[in-house]
Write an enzyme that holds these catalytic residues in place. Sequence first.
Site, PDB file in Angstrom:
ATOM      1  N   ASP A 176       0.852  -1.186   0.000  1.00 57.39           N
ATOM      2  CA  ASP A 176       0.000   0.000   0.000  1.00 57.39           C
ATOM      3  C   ASP A 176       0.890   1.240   0.000  1.00 57.39           C
ATOM      4  O   ASP A 176       1.662   1.455   0.941  1.00 57.39           O
ATOM      5  CB  ASP A 176      -0.899  -0.024   1.251  1.00 57.39           C
ATOM      6  CG  ASP A 176      -1.966   1.065   1.200  1.00 57.39           C
ATOM      7  OD1 ASP A 176      -1.756   2.068   0.474  1.00 57.39           O
ATOM      8  OD2 ASP A 176      -2.988   0.901   1.872  1.00 57.39           O
ATOM      9  N   LEU A 177       0.759   2.038  -1.047  1.00 57.33           N
ATOM     10  CA  LEU A 177       1.641   3.208  -1.187  1.00 57.33           C
ATOM     11  C   LEU A 177       1.373   4.285  -0.142  1.00 57.33           C
ATOM     12  O   LEU A 177       2.146   5.228  -0.016  1.00 57.33           O
ATOM     13  CB  LEU A 177       1.488   3.805  -2.594  1.00 57.33           C
ATOM     14  CG  LEU A 177       2.011   2.936  -3.734  1.00 57.33           C
ATOM     15  CD1 LEU A 177       1.524   3.476  -5.077  1.00 57.33           C
ATOM     16  CD2 LEU A 177       3.532   2.876  -3.721  1.00 57.33           C
ATOM     17  N   SER A 232      -5.537  13.442 -16.250  1.00 54.38           N
ATOM     18  CA  SER A 232      -6.837  13.254 -16.883  1.00 54.38           C
ATOM     19  C   SER A 232      -7.280  14.523 -17.586  1.00 54.38           C
ATOM     20  O   SER A 232      -6.948  15.639 -17.144  1.00 54.38           O
ATOM     21  CB  SER A 232      -7.860  12.890 -15.805  1.00 54.38           C
ATOM     22  OG  SER A 232      -9.161  12.982 -16.313  1.00 54.38           O
ATOM     23  N   THR A 285      -9.957  15.645 -17.266  1.00 52.04           N
ATOM     24  CA  THR A 285     -10.840  16.305 -16.313  1.00 52.04           C
ATOM     25  C   THR A 285     -10.232  17.631 -15.834  1.00 52.04           C
ATOM     26  O   THR A 285     -10.959  18.523 -15.401  1.00 52.04           O
ATOM     27  CB  THR A 285     -11.151  15.361 -15.127  1.00 52.04           C
ATOM     28  OG1 THR A 285     -12.192  15.930 -14.354  1.00 52.04           O
ATOM     29  CG2 THR A 285      -9.966  15.104 -14.245  1.00 52.04           C
ATOM     30  N   TYR A 342     -11.783  14.131  -6.807  1.00 51.98           N
ATOM     31  CA  TYR A 342     -10.930  13.300  -7.668  1.00 51.98           C
ATOM     32  C   TYR A 342     -10.191  14.167  -8.680  1.00 51.98           C
ATOM     33  O   TYR A 342      -8.963  14.078  -8.819  1.00 51.98           O
ATOM     34  CB  TYR A 342     -11.772  12.237  -8.404  1.00 51.98           C
ATOM     35  CG  TYR A 342     -11.024  11.599  -9.549  1.00 51.98           C
ATOM     36  CD1 TYR A 342      -9.992  10.708  -9.319  1.00 51.98           C
ATOM     37  CD2 TYR A 342     -11.327  11.931 -10.876  1.00 51.98           C
ATOM     38  CE1 TYR A 342      -9.276  10.152 -10.366  1.00 51.98           C
ATOM     39  CE2 TYR A 342     -10.622  11.374 -11.934  1.00 51.98           C
ATOM     40  CZ  TYR A 342      -9.594  10.488 -11.681  1.00 51.98           C
ATOM     41  OH  TYR A 342      -8.884   9.951 -12.725  1.00 51.98           O
ATOM     42  N   LYS A 376      -5.912  15.236  -9.364  1.00 51.45           N
ATOM     43  CA  LYS A 376      -5.085  15.222 -10.584  1.00 51.45           C
ATOM     44  C   LYS A 376      -4.419  16.576 -10.797  1.00 51.45           C
ATOM     45  O   LYS A 376      -3.244  16.660 -11.176  1.00 51.45           O
ATOM     46  CB  LYS A 376      -5.951  14.841 -11.798  1.00 51.45           C
ATOM     47  CG  LYS A 376      -6.467  13.409 -11.745  1.00 51.45           C
ATOM     48  CD  LYS A 376      -5.337  12.397 -11.698  1.00 51.45           C
ATOM     49  CE  LYS A 376      -5.795  10.991 -11.427  1.00 51.45           C
ATOM     50  NZ  LYS A 376      -4.722  10.047 -11.120  1.00 51.45           N
ATOM     51  N   ARG A 403     -26.808  13.821 -16.110  1.00 51.70           N
ATOM     52  CA  ARG A 403     -26.082  13.454 -14.883  1.00 51.70           C
ATOM     53  C   ARG A 403     -25.332  14.698 -14.406  1.00 51.70           C
ATOM     54  O   ARG A 403     -24.658  15.351 -15.213  1.00 51.70           O
ATOM     55  CB  ARG A 403     -25.101  12.321 -15.205  1.00 51.70           C
ATOM     56  CG  ARG A 403     -24.280  11.843 -14.026  1.00 51.70           C
ATOM     57  CD  ARG A 403     -23.466  10.606 -14.363  1.00 51.70           C
ATOM     58  NE  ARG A 403     -22.322  10.865 -15.238  1.00 51.70           N
ATOM     59  CZ  ARG A 403     -21.411   9.945 -15.577  1.00 51.70           C
ATOM     60  NH1 ARG A 403     -21.531   8.698 -15.137  1.00 51.70           N
ATOM     61  NH2 ARG A 403     -20.418  10.253 -16.379  1.00 51.70           N
ATOM     62  N   GLY A 406     -22.685  17.203 -13.205  1.00 49.00           N
ATOM     63  CA  GLY A 406     -21.224  17.275 -13.329  1.00 49.00           C
ATOM     64  C   GLY A 406     -20.677  16.888 -14.695  1.00 49.00           C
ATOM     65  O   GLY A 406     -19.479  17.039 -14.938  1.00 49.00           O
ATOM     66  N   ASP A 407     -21.535  16.372 -15.602  1.00 49.25           N
ATOM     67  CA  ASP A 407     -21.014  15.992 -16.927  1.00 49.25           C
ATOM     68  C   ASP A 407     -20.708  17.228 -17.767  1.00 49.25           C
ATOM     69  O   ASP A 407     -21.539  18.144 -17.853  1.00 49.25           O
ATOM     70  CB  ASP A 407     -22.060  15.149 -17.685  1.00 49.25           C
ATOM     71  CG  ASP A 407     -21.934  13.669 -17.399  1.00 49.25           C
ATOM     72  OD1 ASP A 407     -20.850  13.237 -16.956  1.00 49.25           O
ATOM     73  OD2 ASP A 407     -22.915  12.941 -17.618  1.00 49.25           O
TER      74      ASP A 407
END
Length: 339
Positions: free
Chosen positions: A58-59, A125, A127, A150, A154, A296, A298-299
């Site tokens: 586990d990092l 990503s 994103t 999330y 990134k 949906r 947040g898209d």
Amino acid sequence: MKILVTGGLGFIGSHTVVELQNEGYEVVIIDNLSNSSIDVLDGITAITNKKPHFEKLDLKVKADVQDFFKRHNDIVGIIHFAANKAVGESVAEPLMYYENNITSLVYLLQELRGLNKKNFIFSSSCTVYGQADELPITENAPVKPAESPYGNTKQIGEEIIRDTCRVNGDVKAIALRYFNPIGAHDSAEIGELPIGVPQNLVPYITQTAIGMREQLSVFGGDYPTSDGTCVRDYIHVVDLAKAHVVALQRLLNVENDSNFEFFNLGTGTGSTVLEAVQSFERVSGTTLNYKIVDRREGDVIAAYAETSKANKVLGWKTELTLDDAMASAWKWEQKIRTK
Ligand SMILES: NC(=O)c1ccc[n+]([C@@H]2O[C@H](COP(=O)([O-])OP(=O)(O)OC[C@H]3O[C@@H](n4cnc5c(N)ncnc54)[C@H](O)[C@@H]3O)[C@@H](O)[C@H]2O)c1
Ligand SMILES: O=c1ccn([C@@H]2O[C@H](COP(=O)(O)OP(=O)(O)O[C@H]3O[C@H](CO)[C@@H](O)[C@H](O)[C@H]3O)[C@@H](O)[C@H]2O)c(=O)[nH]1
């Protein structure tokens, strides 16, 4: 040459391990199996005939990461996939995402100190661009405020690497901003294995077609696009995996002015959700049960990549089509459900 692949038993990591082994690299995998199975190791071995070295680790546990690098100080490149990646879950459990995605990255970067070759590739990503003002999206498009914890991990991850590279001239890093990775290895030995109800389009399509889900909900039919559904740049995971090999080769072999670079990885072509469904129906010979429902939250409406930087600088371009990706995803779904 020994390469560390963190998260190497996950979806993109496992396909990258295969491509690295195919190119003759010696691969060491770290994974804590939080979103993968040890069986993936057999899948990789079945394709390459070479079992990669695997350590269940586990990092987030700093002492274990330090101990690992004491035993593997001959690593010449790190490809860091390990992270939590579910957007909705990150909204509900932000601290879990910040803890895992950020501390793992920091602990790894700290261990670069002890290595002779400090080459680092980071899974980022598209994103980070949010809803870009201009399409296709170039690497110069501004990074927009993150829509989810999330997405924020990134953006922060890229900043942590940038700051590290600024003061450590011997560290060389590349952030790869993936668009929408889909599909599976053509052998159907490895593929995407979502736990529980899939949040992403393609596993939802294949699970609907195989009868595990009743109907695909298409989120939103009133977007300002050609057919009213959102547009994404779906990239075959094998093409994506190969991009990591060329990025690694750049770090290993090419001297250039900047020690931190980033690249978009996509096909350059946008497809609507309905075009993706049609592609699946075409290659599978099935008719998919779907219904257009509300949007949906947040898209973004549309996101697809301008890929010329990766094409020119990395000498990489995608070779596989949306139909190829859908066919491989379907083959994989059929194989795992009949096991
Ligand atoms: N799949 C996508 O759509 C997508 C898009 C853009 C970016 N990414 C990024 O690419 C990377 C890989 O994504 P994926 O789709 O292969 O995800 P995945 O969940 O299939 O793979 C991630 C792997 O990392 C492992 N892992 C997680 N935390 C760990 C830890 N603390 N220590 C050790 N192992 C750990 C998991 O068990 C899993 O095997 C991630 O960083 C993700 O955020 C994915
Ligand atoms: O059941 C579903 C699932 C998805 N969609 C639509 O399909 C498209 C693609 O959705 P999805 O597969 O969930 O991908 P994205 O929302 O684009 O996000 C993915 O791609 C991003 C860019 O790489 C990553 O940051 C994210 O982690 C990853 O989930 C979107 O228009 C969704 O609204 C549906 O209509 N029905």
